[in-house]
Write a protein that holds these residues in place. Structure first.
Motif, mmCIF file in Angstrom:
data_model
loop_
_atom_site.group_PDB
_atom_site.id
_atom_site.type_symbol
_atom_site.label_atom_id
_atom_site.label_comp_id
_atom_site.label_asym_id
_atom_site.label_seq_id
_atom_site.Cartn_x
_atom_site.Cartn_y
_atom_site.Cartn_z
ATOM 1 N N VAL A 105 1.919 -8.707 7.130
ATOM 2 C CA VAL A 105 1.621 -7.393 6.553
ATOM 3 C C VAL A 105 0.549 -6.740 7.404
ATOM 4 C CG1 VAL A 105 2.186 -8.169 4.208
ATOM 5 C CG2 VAL A 105 -0.183 -8.263 5.014
ATOM 6 N N PRO A 106 0.443 -5.415 7.369
ATOM 7 C CA PRO A 106 -0.641 -4.741 8.109
ATOM 8 C C PRO A 106 -2.007 -5.257 7.672
ATOM 9 C CG PRO A 106 0.996 -3.153 7.393
ATOM 10 C CD PRO A 106 1.361 -4.442 6.741
ATOM 11 N N ARG A 107 -2.938 -5.281 8.621
ATOM 12 C CA ARG A 107 -4.243 -5.916 8.406
ATOM 13 C C ARG A 107 -5.010 -5.321 7.231
ATOM 14 N NH1 ARG A 107 -7.917 -5.796 13.558
ATOM 15 N NH2 ARG A 107 -7.761 -3.559 13.112
ATOM 16 N N MET A 108 -4.859 -4.036 6.962
ATOM 17 C CA MET A 108 -5.645 -3.381 5.925
ATOM 18 C C MET A 108 -5.061 -3.549 4.522
ATOM 19 S SD MET A 108 -8.021 -2.438 7.811
ATOM 20 C CE MET A 108 -9.007 -1.569 6.580
ATOM 21 N N ARG A 109 -3.907 -4.193 4.411
ATOM 22 C CA ARG A 109 -3.322 -4.375 3.079
ATOM 23 C C ARG A 109 -4.183 -5.285 2.222
ATOM 24 N NH1 ARG A 109 1.956 -4.056 2.251
ATOM 25 N NH2 ARG A 109 1.307 -4.219 0.077
ATOM 26 N N ARG A 110 -4.332 -4.934 0.966
ATOM 27 C CA ARG A 110 -5.102 -5.761 0.027
ATOM 28 C C ARG A 110 -4.139 -6.649 -0.748
ATOM 29 N NH1 ARG A 110 -9.702 -1.696 -2.557
ATOM 30 N NH2 ARG A 110 -10.768 -1.226 -0.587
ATOM 31 N N LEU A 111 -3.833 -7.768 -0.153
ATOM 32 C CA LEU A 111 -2.939 -8.749 -0.759
ATOM 33 C C LEU A 111 -3.561 -10.123 -0.611
ATOM 34 C CD1 LEU A 111 0.613 -7.677 0.489
ATOM 35 C CD2 LEU A 111 -0.175 -7.672 -1.872
ATOM 36 N N ARG A 112 -3.230 -11.006 -1.524
ATOM 37 C CA ARG A 112 -3.739 -12.370 -1.412
ATOM 38 C C ARG A 112 -2.564 -13.341 -1.382
ATOM 39 N NH1 ARG A 112 -3.858 -14.845 -6.575
ATOM 40 N NH2 ARG A 112 -3.349 -13.382 -8.269
#
Length: 358
Positions: A141-148
């Motif tokens: 995923v793109p680096r700035m995505r807020r996912l865990r």
């Protein structure tokens, strides 16, 4: 709505089997299923289950490998995942051909891409574990995505998303990137396992050694001794394959026999360099470029350029061939060499050099 109440069949007929079984909360809401109804269906012993945050499996029991892949992509994508490329994925991932009369949606660059061991398995690797045995599926995923990372979805952030391949409708990282992620993220510490992956990538025609080593370099993996050992074996493997193609080119396209693997020297003078094939009468040389473009190899590339310039000043024509050209366009490379041999009649005689076995 009772526990056994199905979703409305009218909108679901438009979806492939797997997308009827794996839906996000947003997709369920779009079909008129409220959050309360979804929670009721997912109660203990109910017919549905939540496989990942916001992603639901519309049957009890363990998910299939295909359902896990779709669930991971649905969890990681900004918008609800839909198969792209040549139609959606049907049962067991068989592509469903779109109706020729219906306009095809324009492909969009995905914001979630399967990578690592799962991607290599989808590319057809035999040296990777089967999908059911993977505890986690890596997804870029793109680096700035807020996912865990959660459940079977292991999040891999990247500053630049790769241009994916599509396997059974799923966006999958190209082999070099998937392999680098497999080594880095899955923390493959066994040199034998890494070597098997690299070798299969090259022997299977998935990529060239130079491209693969460049990806490993950019991932910062060449500071690991077991990766360096595997890369050295890979480069030797790549050179052997390229040499076999070169021998076949000379044989199948009836080129004159050269002298193989020689060193050139000036009489009583300096060493001029090694060549893979040399035609002394025509002063034509072939050099295979099987080296990897690594950041610390600037001096090596400069040395190569100096050697080529020196040989050409002496009247020796150097034909530069990459393994990819030999693999993909053997007849064209044979024509290039044949043209160089024929053009020797129109050139001034080359300087005398000493030819020695390498």
């Amino acid at each position: 709505m009772t526990h056994n109440t199905p979703l409305s069949p009218r909108p679901l007929r438009r979806l492939s089997d797997v997308t009827r079984r794996v839906l996000t909360a947003a997709q369920l809401r779009a079909q008129g299923v409220t959050a309360a109804e979804t929670n009721e269906q997912c109660r203990p012993g109910g017919p549905w289950q939540q496989i990942l945050p916001g992603v639901f499996l519309l049957h009890p029991g363990p998910p299939t490998s295909e359902e896990r892949l779709h669930a991971v992509l649905s969890y990681a994508a900004r918008s609800p995942f839909r198969e792209t490329a040549a139609g959606g994925a049907g049962v067991a991932g068989v592509p469903v051909q779109p109706n020729a009369d219906e306009p095809r949606p324009a492909p969009r660059h995905p914001d979630a891409v399967i990578t690592g061991l799962a991607a290599l398995t989808l590319h057809g690797f035999s040296s990777t574990p089967p999908l059911p045995s993977l505890d986690a599926i890596d997804v870029l995923v793109p680096r700035m995505r807020r996912l865990r990372t959660v459940g079977c979805a292991r999040i891999v952030r990247t500053p630049a998303m790769p241009n994916p391949s599509y396997v059974t409708g799923l966006p999958v990282a190209p082999v070099p990137r998937a392999l680098a992620d497999a080594v880095a993220v899955a923390e493959l510490a066994d040199a034998g396992a890494v070597r098997r992956l690299l070798t299969e990538a090259v022997r299977g025609g998935h990529t060239e050694p130079a491209t693969l080593v460049q990806e490993l370099t950019e991932a910062g993996l060449l500071n690991r001794p077991h990766v360096v050992d595997a890369v050295e074996s890979l480069l030797a493997e790549g050179r052997a394959i390229a040499e076999d193609h070169l021998y076949r080119m000379v044989r199948e396209y009836a080129l004159p026999d050269p002298v193989w693997n020689v060193d050139l020297r000036l009489p009583g003078g300096p060493h001029l360099g090694g060549l893979d094939a040399y035609w002394p009468e025509q002063a034509v040389a072939v050099e295979l470029d099987t080296r990897a473009p690594r950041q610390e190899d600037d001096a090596l590339w400069s040395e190569y350029a100096r050697k080529r310039e020196m040989l050409e000043r002496l009247g020796i024509t150097v034909v530069h061939i990459t393994p990819r050209k030999l693999r993909d366009s053997l007849e064209q490379q044979a024509a290039v060499v044949r043209t160089a041999l024929m053009a020797s009649c129109d050139r001034d005689p080359a300087a005398y050099v000493v030819v020695l076995p390498r």
